[in-house]
Enzyme design. Structure first.
Site, mmCIF file in Angstrom:
data_model
loop_
_atom_site.group_PDB
_atom_site.id
_atom_site.type_symbol
_atom_site.label_atom_id
_atom_site.label_comp_id
_atom_site.label_asym_id
_atom_site.label_seq_id
_atom_site.Cartn_x
_atom_site.Cartn_y
_atom_site.Cartn_z
ATOM 1 N N HIS A 62 -55.100 -31.707 -18.231
ATOM 2 C CA HIS A 62 -56.285 -31.599 -19.184
ATOM 3 C C HIS A 62 -56.470 -29.619 -19.879
ATOM 4 O O HIS A 62 -56.523 -29.273 -19.104
ATOM 5 C CB HIS A 62 -57.371 -31.909 -19.533
ATOM 6 C CG HIS A 62 -58.904 -32.101 -18.360
ATOM 7 N ND1 HIS A 62 -59.340 -30.803 -18.683
ATOM 8 C CD2 HIS A 62 -59.450 -32.497 -17.348
ATOM 9 C CE1 HIS A 62 -60.265 -30.602 -17.476
ATOM 10 N NE2 HIS A 62 -60.055 -31.215 -16.654
ATOM 11 N N GLU A 201 -60.823 -33.450 -22.381
ATOM 12 C CA GLU A 201 -60.974 -34.623 -20.984
ATOM 13 C C GLU A 201 -62.506 -34.522 -20.505
ATOM 14 O O GLU A 201 -63.402 -35.045 -19.482
ATOM 15 C CB GLU A 201 -59.802 -34.137 -20.486
ATOM 16 C CG GLU A 201 -59.745 -34.916 -18.310
ATOM 17 C CD GLU A 201 -61.983 -34.935 -17.521
ATOM 18 O OE1 GLU A 201 -61.548 -35.327 -16.803
ATOM 19 O OE2 GLU A 201 -61.668 -34.157 -17.912
ATOM 20 N N GLU A 202 -63.336 -33.200 -20.599
ATOM 21 C CA GLU A 202 -65.070 -32.662 -20.004
ATOM 22 C C GLU A 202 -65.432 -34.002 -20.681
ATOM 23 O O GLU A 202 -66.627 -33.318 -20.522
ATOM 24 C CB GLU A 202 -64.601 -31.571 -20.036
ATOM 25 C CG GLU A 202 -63.636 -30.276 -19.246
ATOM 26 C CD GLU A 202 -63.798 -30.591 -17.568
ATOM 27 O OE1 GLU A 202 -65.107 -31.740 -17.114
ATOM 28 O OE2 GLU A 202 -63.917 -30.630 -16.601
ATOM 29 N N ASP A 224 -55.836 -32.913 -11.371
ATOM 30 C CA ASP A 224 -56.593 -32.247 -11.289
ATOM 31 C C ASP A 224 -57.256 -31.535 -10.404
ATOM 32 O O ASP A 224 -56.401 -31.839 -9.265
ATOM 33 C CB ASP A 224 -57.504 -33.469 -12.150
ATOM 34 C CG ASP A 224 -58.611 -32.806 -13.220
ATOM 35 O OD1 ASP A 224 -59.162 -31.938 -13.291
ATOM 36 O OD2 ASP A 224 -58.503 -33.483 -14.149
ATOM 37 N N HIS A 311 -66.734 -26.565 -11.380
ATOM 38 C CA HIS A 311 -68.033 -26.138 -12.687
ATOM 39 C C HIS A 311 -68.672 -25.200 -11.914
ATOM 40 O O HIS A 311 -69.759 -25.273 -12.362
ATOM 41 C CB HIS A 311 -69.169 -28.074 -12.404
ATOM 42 C CG HIS A 311 -67.567 -28.714 -13.929
ATOM 43 N ND1 HIS A 311 -68.415 -29.842 -14.512
ATOM 44 C CD2 HIS A 311 -66.092 -28.514 -13.823
ATOM 45 C CE1 HIS A 311 -67.187 -30.986 -15.229
ATOM 46 N NE2 HIS A 311 -65.747 -30.110 -15.060
#
Length: 343
Positions: A62, A201-202, A224, A311
């Site tokens: 992504h 995607e997020e 990913d 993140h």
């Protein structure tokens, strides 16, 4: 690592991935027979296989990173923001960000001054709604260059240090990089390959769903990051993966279950070609595999690059794990016709 650095340092939050789209399209144009960008913002590079008809393999990383958009500028010039993707507020305090308006603006994320808080309040985790961005500019100055909806990303440079790399947005510029490097290494294969940089995607795996609906792949492989909790005070059985121990072959996460036959085939390939691997069960989250599973023919798996501090402004990965991921994906595409699905 120059391409990975370019991908990580470029801004591209969910729904505003244009700079990443441009990089992906530029690179795929050198390796694919055709490159298109669909109405969702997915970049799709197509490489025709020798056979006709041929099985379809979709590999997906992504495009988007987590970030924010400007939602309000108060009378003193402090910026409030709305999130795109999942954030942990405690890692944002006192971090620099870039705001992309008519010109680039640097700001600092802050909240209530810790030195003025009671001892008990200092122990509490702040909420996003209580944070603001300070650019040092007043409202009149800001409104000439910043408006509601302008994107905000973390301000971090790409760093190589020994065998690790540290940067923002490895989630998931790493997936984009693996897709691009895999396409560079592929010779002609028997299968049709769809190399896809997926959008949004997020915020719900949206791009992968629309791309998989159009491609309808026989095999879907998402690439990913995954959690590497191999840090002090985390019990070994809770670490998920470890840096330097190879590509992670995902068994399941919260959003998808990998086809057992694909998992076993990937394990066999890794052993055959002496590619270091580890197995992954992630008790939360999901990847583009979920979108391909629901809107393609079903059989999917995720190849994950173990990453610490996902993140956050400073994600960390091991170069050997990245190389192992590329190597295993190349071998899967070359030999996937031998893969027997199992349930």
């Amino acid at each position: 690592m120059q391409l990975l650095q370019e991908l990580c340092e470029a801004p591209g939050i969910s729904g505003r991935e244009q700079k990443i789209i441009d990089i992906m399209a530029r690179e795929l144009s050198q390796t694919a027979d055709s490159v298109t960008v669909d109405q969702m913002g997915n970049v799709i590079g197509f490489k025709k296989g020798r056979k006709d008809p041929a099985k379809k393999v979709m590999i997906a990383g992504h495009l988007d990173e987590i970030g924010f958009v400007v939602s309000y500028v108060d009378k003193n010039g402090y910026i409030r923001f709305a999130q795109r993707g999942g954030h942990t507020p405690k890692v944002l305090l006192s971090q620099r960000v870039k705001i992309f308006g008519k010109q680039e603006v640097i700001g600092v994320v802050e909240g209530a001054p810790a030195m003025l808080q009671e001892a008990e309040d200092r122990k509490k985790t702040p909420e996003l709604k209580d944070l603001y961005i300070d650019t040092g500019m007043n409202k009149e100055e800001l409104e000439k260059i910043v408006e509601i909806g302008d994107i905000i990303v973390l301000d971090r440079e790409f760093v190589e240090q020994g065998q690790v790399c540290i940067a923002k947005a490895f989630d998931n510029r790493v997936g984009c990089y693996v897709v691009l490097e895999t396409m560079k290494r592929l010779q002609q294969t028997d299968v049709d390959v769809y190399a896809v940089g997926t959008a949004q995607e997020e915020v719900g795996i949206r791009g992968a769903m629309s791309a998989a609906r159009d491609v309808n792949p026989d095999f879907g492989i998402a690439i990913d990051v995954t959690a590497a909790f191999d840090t002090p005070d985390v019990k070994e059985h809770q670490q998920v993966t470890q840096l330097g121990k190879g590509v992670a072959i995902k068994i399941n996460d919260q959003a998808s279950i990998s086809n057992h036959g694909i998992v076993e085939f990937l394990k066999a390939l890794a052993k055959k070609h002496k590619i270091l691997y580890q197995l992954e069960i992630l008790p939360f989250g999901g990847t583009d595999a979920a979108g391909m599973q629901r809107f393609g023919k079903g059989p999917v798996c995720t190849l994950s690059v173990p990453t610490r501090y996902v993140h956050s402004p400073n994600e960390m990965l091991h170069k050997d794990d990245l190389e192992a991921t590329i190597a295993l994906l190349v071998k899967f595409i070359e030999e996937c016709e031998q893969c027997q699905l199992a349930f």
